[in-house]
Design a protein around this motif. Structure first.
Motif, PDB file in Angstrom:
ATOM      1  N   ILE A 257       0.856  -1.177   0.000  1.00 43.19           N
ATOM      2  CA  ILE A 257       0.000   0.000   0.000  1.00 43.19           C
ATOM      3  C   ILE A 257       0.895   1.230   0.000  1.00 43.19           C
ATOM      4  N   SER A 258       0.572   2.210  -0.815  1.00 39.55           N
ATOM      5  CA  SER A 258       1.385   3.416  -0.891  1.00 39.55           C
ATOM      6  C   SER A 258       1.522   4.080   0.478  1.00 39.55           C
TER       7      SER A 258
ATOM      8  N   TYR B  43      -0.460   7.226   1.983  1.00 42.74           N
ATOM      9  CA  TYR B  43      -1.687   7.172   2.775  1.00 42.74           C
ATOM     10  C   TYR B  43      -1.418   7.068   4.278  1.00 42.74           C
TER      11      TYR B  43
ATOM     12  N   ARG C 148     -11.592   7.106   5.344  1.00 45.45           N
ATOM     13  CA  ARG C 148     -11.899   6.267   4.181  1.00 45.45           C
ATOM     14  C   ARG C 148     -12.673   7.036   3.111  1.00 45.45           C
TER      15      ARG C 148
ATOM     16  N   TYR D  20      -9.791   9.038   1.455  1.00 49.48           N
ATOM     17  CA  TYR D  20      -8.730   8.226   0.844  1.00 49.48           C
ATOM     18  C   TYR D  20      -9.315   6.850   0.524  1.00 49.48           C
ATOM     19  N   ASN D  21      -9.820   6.719  -0.677  1.00 49.43           N
ATOM     20  CA  ASN D  21     -10.579   5.537  -1.078  1.00 49.43           C
ATOM     21  C   ASN D  21      -9.674   4.527  -1.781  1.00 49.43           C
ATOM     22  N   TYR D  22      -8.823   3.852  -1.002  1.00 53.26           N
ATOM     23  CA  TYR D  22      -7.927   2.854  -1.587  1.00 53.26           C
ATOM     24  C   TYR D  22      -8.231   1.435  -1.101  1.00 53.26           C
ATOM     25  N   LYS D  23      -8.882   1.312   0.039  1.00 53.16           N
ATOM     26  CA  LYS D  23      -9.315   0.022   0.571  1.00 53.16           C
ATOM     27  C   LYS D  23     -10.635   0.244   1.296  1.00 53.16           C
TER      28      LYS D  23
ATOM     29  N   LYS E  80     -10.910  -4.036  -3.795  1.00 55.29           N
ATOM     30  CA  LYS E  80      -9.487  -4.280  -3.938  1.00 55.29           C
ATOM     31  C   LYS E  80      -8.737  -2.987  -4.194  1.00 55.29           C
TER      32      LYS E  80
END
Length: 309
Positions: A49-50, A53, A124, A127-130, A309
């Motif tokens: 994960i970057s 974040y 969340r 920051y919508n990555y998971k 994902k």
């Protein structure tokens, strides 16, 4: 047999200037947050994960924890502050009865838990990555490790003390027994720390020491138990496939941590001026039960509609 019996009368911080003091309790919070950051960094790196974040997650977690813990304490245990000393709720100062720097005191773990969940929801959304539960399944590892140090901080502060005991684990909390103004008055020593020290070091004040009962070090019971909460969570995260079962680690955390809290409450003194005692259970226990039930739901019932994902 005396395994732990001792007189607890520590220096709780370092005087900086005037009424400003670096409290060791505050230092425990700093350690908790830093350790949590490193744990999450390791998780982000492992799961590719970057790290861009990570710092926003840290900021959201700190703010959500502190605000939730403070508001939770006020609502659950000290609601009179709303009308009597409103600004002390949000600022590290006491205004009632004279201006005094106090640091951030009066923090409730139930409030912190609610605050973290809300904070992660807001994080969340930006920051919508998971998924939200993916974040919660991992942030609980950091929270569990931090809880160990927070309870050590409570022990240093002689707060959240246990009930009177004649067991081999009794501790006499000198600074909880006598308030600052009282210890100065009783000893005639104007320097507060010297007055406290005189109680334990000077035979002249043996009567004051004898009046202090031995109590359960409930803070250390919790801190020690939380080590195992963290280790169990870390085992399931790193050694099993349960980290891929959405909500499992979050649910397991809720069950483990609040079960510990539920049972330790049996040897704790009631907190705050406003507390309940229904069917032999106190405020902390009644507040823990919903978290345990929610944990059971996420471990054994919850099925995600889709996996992000």
């Amino acid at each position: 047999m005396q395994l732990l019996k001792l007189d607890w009368n520590p220096i709780t911080g370092i005087d900086i200037v005037g009424n400003f003091k670096l409290h060791f309790y505050s230092l425990m919070w700093v350690i908790a947050f830093i350790l949590g950051w490193y744990i999450m960094k390791r998780i982000f790196t492992k799961e590719k994960i970057s790290l861009d974040y990570l710092d926003p997650l840290f900021i959201y977690t700190v703010l959500a924890t502190m605000l939730g813990a403070r508001l939770g304490h006020v609502l659950f245990y000290q609601s009179e502050l709303i009308s009597e000393d409103f600004f002390s709720i949000f600022l590290p100062f006491r205004f009632k009865g004279g201006f005094e720097f106090t640091g951030f005191q009066g923090l409730a773990s139930h409030g912190a838990a609610i605050g973290i969940i809300i904070g992660m929801y807001l994080y969340r959304k930006k920051y919508n990555y998971k998924s939200l539960l993916w974040i919660l399944d991992r942030i609980v590892l950091a929270v569990a490790s931090g809880a160990v140090f927070i309870r050590i901080g409570n022990f240093i502060n002689s707060e959240i003390i246990g009930k009177i005991t004649d067991s081999a684990f009794g501790v006499r909390f000198i600074q909880d027994q006598y308030y600052k103004s009282e210890i100065v008055q009783r000893t005639g020593i104007k320097d507060v720390q010297k007055a406290y020290n005189a109680v334990t070091d000077n035979p002249q004040f043996q009567n004051l020491l004898d009046a202090v009962p031995y109590r359960h070090p409930a803070q250390l019971y919790e801190s020690f138990s939380y080590i195992f909460v963290f280790l169990i969570l870390w085992y399931f995260y790193s050694k099993t496939t349960k980290k891929d079962q959405t909500g499992f680690l979050f649910g397991l955390f809720l069950i483990l941590l609040w079960t510990v809290r539920f049972f330790v409450e049996f040897v704790k003194e009631p907190q705050g001026d406003e507390y309940i005692n229904w069917f032999g259970l106190n405020t902390g226990q009644w507040l823990s039960i919903p978290f345990i039930l929610i944990g059971l739901y996420f471990m054994f019932v919850y099925k995600p509609k889709s996996t992000l994902k």
